[in-house]
Design an enzyme around this catalytic site. Structure first.
Site, PDB file in Angstrom:
ATOM      1  CG  ASP A  59      -2.121   1.094   1.135  1.00 35.59           C
ATOM      2  OD1 ASP A  59      -1.933   1.886   0.330  1.00 35.59           O
ATOM      3  OD2 ASP A  59      -3.077   0.790   1.800  1.00 35.59           O
ATOM      4  CB  SER A  98      -6.570   2.031   1.325  1.00 33.17           C
ATOM      5  OG  SER A  98      -5.349   2.799   1.570  1.00 33.17           O
ATOM      6  CG  HIS A 155      -6.460   0.446   7.196  1.00 32.36           C
ATOM      7  ND1 HIS A 155      -5.804   0.846   5.809  1.00 32.36           N
ATOM      8  CD2 HIS A 155      -6.793   1.688   7.745  1.00 32.36           C
ATOM      9  CE1 HIS A 155      -5.759   2.054   6.082  1.00 32.36           C
ATOM     10  NE2 HIS A 155      -6.280   2.799   7.021  1.00 32.36           N
ATOM     11  CB  THR A 177      -5.805  -2.758   1.408  1.00 35.82           C
ATOM     12  OG1 THR A 177      -5.539  -1.415   1.102  1.00 35.82           O
ATOM     13  CG2 THR A 177      -5.295  -3.548   0.642  1.00 35.82           C
ATOM     14  CD  GLU A 224      -2.542  -3.135   3.458  1.00 40.31           C
ATOM     15  OE1 GLU A 224      -3.030  -2.146   2.717  1.00 40.31           O
ATOM     16  OE2 GLU A 224      -3.356  -3.611   4.364  1.00 40.31           O
ATOM     17  CG  ASP A 250      -0.449   5.020   2.368  1.00 38.37           C
ATOM     18  OD1 ASP A 250       0.168   5.774   1.437  1.00 38.37           O
ATOM     19  OD2 ASP A 250      -1.718   4.945   2.769  1.00 38.37           O
ATOM     20  CG  HIS A 287       0.505   9.348   4.346  1.00 38.71           C
ATOM     21  ND1 HIS A 287       0.220   9.980   3.408  1.00 38.71           N
ATOM     22  CD2 HIS A 287      -0.373   8.023   4.544  1.00 38.71           C
ATOM     23  CE1 HIS A 287      -0.899   9.340   2.548  1.00 38.71           C
ATOM     24  NE2 HIS A 287      -1.119   8.156   3.277  1.00 38.71           N
TER      25      HIS A 287
END
Length: 423
Positions: free
Chosen positions: A143, A187, A237, A239, A389, A394, A398
């Site tokens: 991700d 996502s 989450h 995904t 995942e 990700d 960020h």
């Protein structure tokens, strides 16, 4: 001893698809026709070329590359590549490279035995292709991971290993990831990855009009395959959710958690236990955070449904020591939020996001989780589908955390490596 099986590994944003089929030999030279169909490229590999891992085939019109494919080697030193719905209107040449397990080219040459399959031959090909369906499927998603993250991770890997030629395991390619309503995805629009249909940002395995979409996990269950979902972020989450839940908003975490009870997934692992326990839960002498206000302890319900559960950081070691038995089902949530960034997981003294009493507890890596899922799900005679995942690549990106991004990318790559080791 080598296992006789077919493996499909899909890495997102990276992708590697294995396609295997069988067909009769042919002696045709280059083909010139305006028909459309499946282009069969059958290549003969010299007998002296040993230990072939894969064959790369480039179809060219002069110097123009028409298509590039790779396939595993089949019997008698021959390999077949199928290129769907191509118009053959000139003479094509076929360039072949045979690659061994050490990634060295051991044969390189040109061949011209190309033919367009007839309708009957296409049917035969499809029948043989169906027989060769993948038994073990790894759907691996990084991700927030693009070319920059992979290059950064590979650079760090070279430093760690002291080898300037070190490479990540993942074989990568690129494709668009826009959602149905915006050019920039989120996502939840991973719904396209899980169902084949694009939807609006924020929606979980539903079309914009609310129609529920069948996910790959659901399709795998219909085929009798074992299934697993694992992530370094919250298990509910966006995904992971698009593979096992249906909701109009990725933010309905408590509802998505309930959906998991009905999913039939055999192996869950990640973070986010606060969505699965009621307020006031105390476990192993510690108060656990909770986001549920309905008093429902989903962990107890999972146990009632026959799942072996691992709850909180304190059960990380129990999870690592767990020896899966055929027919087991597992639900593991190790943290109240996501799993720690891997740079923190490896260096516990840096793990400032955790309470002081947890600084000596190392949660499982995504590679260790993937290995445990393989040990369990591979015992199903019908094979398995698992979604893995690297969800916190990700998150750490960020925060503009370059070191953290590199470490999480490498951690995810080690999970990809587990898939290849299993094969």
């Amino acid at each position: 001893m080598a296992r006789k099986k077919f493996l499909l590994v899909v890495t997102i944003i990276m992708s590697l698809f294995l396609l295997v089929g069988c067909s009769d030999d042919n002696d045709d030279d280059n083909l010139s026709t305006n028909d459309k169909g499946i282009l069969q490229v059958q290549v003969s590999i010299p007998n002296e070329a040993e230990d072939i891992a894969r064959v790369e085939v480039d179809v060219k019109d002069g110097t123009k590359l028409i298509s590039a494919n790779d396939t595993e080697v089949i019997e008698d030193n021959k390999a077949i590549v199928a290129l769907d719905d191509m118009t053959i209107n000139t003479d094509y040449t076929v360039e072949v490279r045979a690659i061994n397990n050490d990634e060295y080219v051991i044969f390189h040459g040109e061949q011209d035995n190309v033919k367009l399959l007839t309708k009957d031959e296409i049917n035969d090909f499809n029948i043989n292709l169906k027989k060769a369906e993948a038994k073990y499927v790894f759907y691996m998603i990084g991700d927030g991971m693009g070319a920059n993250q992979r290059e950064l991770g590979e650079s760090l890997l070279q430093v760690i290993e002291g080898d300037s030629t070190a490479r990540l395991t993942m074989n990568t390619g690129e494709f668009t990831t826009r959602s149905a309503d915006l050019p920039i995805t989120d996502s939840a629009a991973g719904t396209a990855l899980a169902t084949g249909s694009k939807t609006n940002n924020g929606m979980i395995a539903e079309l914009p009009n609310g129609t529920e979409l069948k996910t790959l996990v659901e399709a795998a269950k219909e085929e009798g395959m074992a299934t697993g979902i694992m992530t370094t972020t919250r298990i509910n989450h966006a995904t992971p959710a698009v593979f096992a839940a249906h909701n109009d908003s990725r933010h309905n975490y408590n509802d998505i958690a309930v959906d998991y009870l009905d999913s039939g997934v055999d192996f869950f692992a990640g973070g986010g236990y606060r969505y699965f326990i009621p307020q006031g839960t105390t476990y192993l002498g510690r108060n656990l955070d909770s986001e549920r206000e309905d008093g429902w302890n989903l962990i107890d319900t999972f146990e009632d449904e026959g799942y072996i559960t691992f709850l909180s950081e304190e059960e990380s070691e129990d999870f690592i020591d767990y020896l899966p038995a055929a027919g087991d089902k597992v639900f593991a949530t190790f943290t109240n939020y996501g799993l720690p960034y891997d740079i923190n997981r490896q260096n516990l003294s840096l793990a400032s996001e955790y309470r002081e009493e947890l600084l000596n507890i190392q949660t499982p890596s995504i590679a260790e989780i993937t290995q445990k899922a393989i040990e369990l799900l591979s015992q199903d005679e019908d094979g398995f589908f698992m979604m893995v995942e690297g969800g916190r690549i990700d998150h750490v990106a960020h925060g503009n955390d370059i070191a953290g991004t590199a470490y999480d990318t490498i951690a995810f790559d080690k999970a990809v490596e587990k898939a290849y080791e299993f094969y």
